[in-house]
Design an enzyme around this catalytic site. Structure first.
Site, PDB file in Angstrom:
ATOM      1  N   HIS A 110       0.822  -1.217   0.000  1.00 22.90           N
ATOM      2  CA  HIS A 110       0.000   0.000   0.000  1.00 22.90           C
ATOM      3  C   HIS A 110       0.854   1.264   0.000  1.00 22.90           C
ATOM      4  O   HIS A 110       0.354   2.338  -0.312  1.00 22.90           O
ATOM      5  CB  HIS A 110      -1.059  -0.018   1.116  1.00 22.90           C
ATOM      6  CG  HIS A 110      -0.584   0.231   2.513  1.00 22.90           C
ATOM      7  ND1 HIS A 110      -0.283  -0.780   3.407  1.00 22.90           N
ATOM      8  CD2 HIS A 110      -0.394   1.375   3.194  1.00 22.90           C
ATOM      9  CE1 HIS A 110       0.075  -0.258   4.561  1.00 22.90           C
ATOM     10  NE2 HIS A 110       0.010   1.048   4.470  1.00 22.90           N
ATOM     11  N   ASP A 133       1.349  -7.681   2.314  1.00 19.66           N
ATOM     12  CA  ASP A 133       1.371  -6.249   2.010  1.00 19.66           C
ATOM     13  C   ASP A 133       2.816  -5.774   1.789  1.00 19.66           C
ATOM     14  O   ASP A 133       3.380  -5.062   2.604  1.00 19.66           O
ATOM     15  CB  ASP A 133       0.709  -5.490   3.170  1.00 19.66           C
ATOM     16  CG  ASP A 133       0.317  -4.082   2.784  1.00 19.66           C
ATOM     17  OD1 ASP A 133       0.859  -3.569   1.792  1.00 19.66           O
ATOM     18  OD2 ASP A 133      -0.519  -3.486   3.493  1.00 19.66           O
ATOM     19  N   SER A 144       4.006   2.149   8.304  1.00 22.73           N
ATOM     20  CA  SER A 144       3.735   1.185   7.242  1.00 22.73           C
ATOM     21  C   SER A 144       5.021   0.884   6.488  1.00 22.73           C
ATOM     22  O   SER A 144       5.704   1.803   6.037  1.00 22.73           O
ATOM     23  CB  SER A 144       2.701   1.740   6.268  1.00 22.73           C
ATOM     24  OG  SER A 144       1.439   1.710   6.850  1.00 22.73           O
TER      25      SER A 144
HETATM   26  N1  ARG Z   1      -4.570   0.245   7.303  1.00 21.49           N
HETATM   27  C1  ARG Z   1      -3.309   0.248   6.665  1.00 21.49           C
HETATM   28  C2  ARG Z   1      -2.472   1.406   7.118  1.00 21.49           C
HETATM   29  O1  ARG Z   1      -2.897   2.525   7.225  1.00 21.49           O
HETATM   30  C3  ARG Z   1      -3.399   0.335   5.193  1.00 21.49           C
HETATM   31  C4  ARG Z   1      -3.864  -0.869   4.568  1.00 21.49           C
HETATM   32  C5  ARG Z   1      -4.075  -0.712   3.100  1.00 21.49           C
HETATM   33  N2  ARG Z   1      -5.063  -1.665   2.701  1.00 21.49           N
HETATM   34  C6  ARG Z   1      -6.338  -1.329   2.389  1.00 21.49           C
HETATM   35  N3  ARG Z   1      -7.212  -2.280   2.236  1.00 21.49           N
HETATM   36  N4  ARG Z   1      -6.728  -0.088   2.231  1.00 21.49           N
HETATM   37  O2  ARG Z   1      -1.331   1.266   7.354  1.00 21.49           O
END
Ligand code: ARG
Length: 724
Positions: A83, A217, A649
């Site tokens: 992401h 991811d 992330s």
């Molecule tokens: N919740 C994650 C973060 O902010 C991002 C994940 C991205 N995946 C998604 N399905 N939008 O680090």
């Protein structure tokens, strides 16, 4: 196990010690070190952070401002989240060469894809510049403090920039300390690998922010440098960067209770927020953001579902908005569920008691209360302006034309200035219209205008809106604002690139001023600037002043104990252990998931839960090679009680020997209030197991070339998994 007392626990929560909370500055770890050792760290403090010799910090890379990545080979190979690479991956995708859906594995340097505008930064060192900043700020009127602060920051940063490095001065502990961060900033960063999004985003928005998780991811990039190993703009002549340090990659896996530490660039927390701020968030701001994003997401989705080419163009902006749409739903839910408001109110009562005879601190809370009273009347408007008015793509793009209006009008009418502004707009334009969908945006403008009209205090409306509601035809607000939006899209040159290009070829003041989208922007903007902004500014001044005193008092109360600053996109380290949890009575969450769970969730009819045929084959054959766990299964993800937030992330999860074991990518639903309040019972970091990443690179992507670059540590004494 004992680490720090948070402000709240130390003062006010009886008997509670918090073990895993804290985003520590790696240069200032001394007081945490004994506990880190006790938990399983085998490295010395110098192996974690050192300015003169290579240390772990040299492998941690700030990724494009919003994420973290780490160097995992001697040739500048970077690992980060899927992401985090999403926009770059989507940018390189077309229906003919659809790497977002099909994946991408560079088999040679020559195949790696450059990314305009992307950058990564490596931290060279961090210095305390508090004395110098404080001297500059001494005696400055609070109204001027922000301007003065930027001035002295710029001055200090400028001295460093002259030497070819990048620099940022950052405020810590709400202006109670200031640090200078010196970076080497690289702008030639190339895409190396990404799994298909059915793997890299498996579970999609349904599983986002939740455990148990089955997402790989990850994506990979590479830093390129000039022949002297220094930063340089993209060039064919550039070569892979030779790092001071790269992380060894471990196949050993983790057991419950194992030590984990995470380095990265957490963006923002607000752990010292007052009850007033929390109440406002729960009651007004968060629900407003969610409602406005609902509108955008469903309008976009409708169009994206119509064709793959549209979907590819809009996927990245959709993912960005939906990620924090769900975040605000979760944050609100958990602030309520964990009774954070009540907890803060209790803590504030005790603080009031402690501070009542201390001249410096006695009026902090009453000043907050007063400031919030006025702010409460305008916060909703500000949220509508930011997420609504500027959330409408056509209106936000119209904002680019204010400088052109100035250049075109009055005395300052100036050919050179006009050419320059037109050029700037053209630069923004190319990118903007790629993902601009007029059908969706017309709906969005209609609903946003209606919601503003119905929900923001009427006396704060721009006259323009009042008139608009009066003169628009329709039997109710919905049809009136539909008609208005349709007309705007029909008449405004901003509704298409062709019309905008035509206007820019021959820019004309009258035409600009009478454009309905531009007029809309101007009306809401001018109204905001004259009637709202000063209230927001006044609030911010008091909030900053009192916040600074509040944190200073809390540091005084906690004197002698470790105390960490809020996240602010500077390098931090958090340590903890692998740990399962019980989300609710009768439910036990294991600390890891396996590929079996991917197959359990598989649903070919649901976009978010498809599994590529090749992965199914590998699963059927149990062809996991050296990446299997001791039971012959393939671990996919795990949880630990590290303290992370957005910006982390892509951060490396590192074991006690300094080896890479996972890649952090999310937090869990039960602790979504974590940016405001760390809950020790529920707060977990969700990471993808590095063995799943390697398996996908090797067996799924066939990119042995990348595996061969890494320094892989094999796990001879690998303990048996799942004995719990
Ligand atoms: N919740 C994650 C973060 O902010 C991002 C994940 C991205 N995946 C998604 N399905 N939008 O680090």
């Amino acid at each position: 196990m004992k680490k720090i007392f948070t402000i709240i626990s130390a003062l006010f929560v009886t008997g509670a010690t918090i073990a895993d909370e804290g985003m520590w500055l790696p240069a200032l770890l001394k007081n945490n070190y004994a506990e880190m050792q006790k938990l399983g760290l085998k490295l010395t403090p110098e192996q974690l952070y050192d300015v003169n010799h290579s240390s772990l910090k040299d492998a941690i890379v700030w990724f494009n401002g919003g994420c973290t990545s780490e160097i995992i080979s001697e040739q500048g190979l970077l690992l980060t989240n899927h992401h985090c690479g999403y926009e770059a991956i989507a940018n390189h995708s077309t229906t003919g060469d659809n790497i977002l859906d099909n994946g991408f594995w560079a088999k040679s340097f020559a195949e790696e894809k450059p990314n305009e505008g992307m950058w990564v930064s490596l931290l060279v060192r961090m210095d305390d510049v508090s004395d110098r900043v404080n001297k500059a700020l001494a005696g400055v009127d609070p109204k001027m403090a922000d301007a003065k602060k930027s001035e002295i920051f710029k001055e200090i940063e400028g001295e460093i920039k002259k030497t070819g490095y990048d620099a940022q001065v950052k405020s810590m502990f709400k202006d109670n300390a200031f640090y200078l961060f010196v970076f080497e900033k690289f702008t030639d960063v190339r895409l190396v690998a990404a799994p298909p999004q059915s793997i890299g985003k498996f579970g999609g928005d349904t599983d986002n922010w939740m455990w148990p998780r089955h997402t790989a991811d990850f994506s990979m990039f590479r830093i390129y440098a000039n022949k002297d190993n220094k930063p340089a703009p993209y060039s064919k002549e550039n070569i892979p960067y030779k790092p001071k340090k790269s992380l060894p990659v471990s196949l050993k896996g983790l057991n419950e209770g194992d030590y984990t530490m995470i380095f990265g660039y957490p963006g923002r927390t607000n752990r010292y927020e007052t009850s007033y701020g929390i109440q406002l968030a729960i009651e007004k701001i968060n629900p407003t953001i969610v409602a406005l994003r609902d509108v955008r997401l469903s309008a976009w989705k409708e169009e994206m579902d119509k064709s793959d080419s549209v979907r590819l163009l809009m996927s990245s902006q959709y993912a960005k908005i939906s990620n924090y749409w769900k975040y605000y739903i979760g944050q609100t839910e958990q602030l309520k569920h964990l009774k954070v408001l009540q907890e803060k109110q209790e803590a504030e009562k005790k603080f009031a008691d402690w501070s009542k005879n201390k001249a410096e601190y006695a009026s902090i809370l009453s000043n907050f209360e007063k400031a919030y009273k006025d702010y409460n009347n305008y916060a909703l408007h500000a949220t509508y302006f930011r997420e609504g008015v500027l959330g409408s793509a056509i209106i936000s793009f119209a904002s680019n034309f204010t400088t052109l209006e100035k250049a075109l009008s009055g005395d300052s009418k100036n050919a050179e200035e006009i050419t320059k502004t037109v050029e700037n707009i053209k630069k923004a334009e190319a990118n903007f219209y790629k993902s601009f969908n007029p059908k969706a945006e017309e709906k969005i403008l209609a609903r946003f205008t209606q919601m503003f009209y119905e929900n923001v205090a009427q006396r704060q409306h721009p006259q323009y809106l009042t008139d608009l509601a009066k003169k628009s035809k329709g039997e109710n607000n919905t049809s009136k604002f539909n008609a208005f939006a349709a007309k705007t899209f029909e008449k405004s040159f901003l509704s298409s690139k062709e019309k905008t290009d035509k206007f820019l070829a021959n820019p004309d003041l009258k035409k600009l001023q009478s454009d309905p989208a531009y007029a809309y922007f101007k009306a809401f903007y001018d109204n905001y600037m004259t009637n709202v902004k000063s209230h927001i500014d006044d609030f911010n001044i008091i909030n900053n002043e009192e916040g600074k005193k509040y944190v200073k008092a809390l540091m005084e109360i906690n004197a002698g104990k470790n105390f960490y600053p809020d996240a602010n996109s500077t390098m931090r380290m958090t340590y903890g252990t692998v740990k399962s949890y019980q989300p609710k009575d009768g439910v036990d969450y294991n600390y890891f998931t396996t590929l079996n769970g991917v197959m359990e969730k598989e649903n070919p009819n649901e976009f978010e839960f498809r599994v590529p045929a090749k992965l199914k084959e590998l699963y059927k054959a149990k062809d996991y090679g050296q990446y299997a766990n001791a039971k012959g299964e393939l671990d996919v993800a795990f949880i630990s009680n590290n303290d992370i937030t957005g910006g982390n992330s892509g951060s490396p999860v590192i074991n006690g020997n300094g080896e890479l074991v996972g890649l952090a990518f999310d937090g869990n639903w039960e602790a979504m209030s974590g940016d405001i309040y760390f809950d020790q019972k529920y707060k977990r970091t969700i990471s993808v197991d590095i063995r799943y990443v390697l398996f996908l690179i090797d067996k799924f992507g066939g990119a042995k070339n990348l595996i061969d670059e890494m320094n892989i540590v094999r796990g001879d004494s690998s303990p048996v998994k799942g004995t719990k």
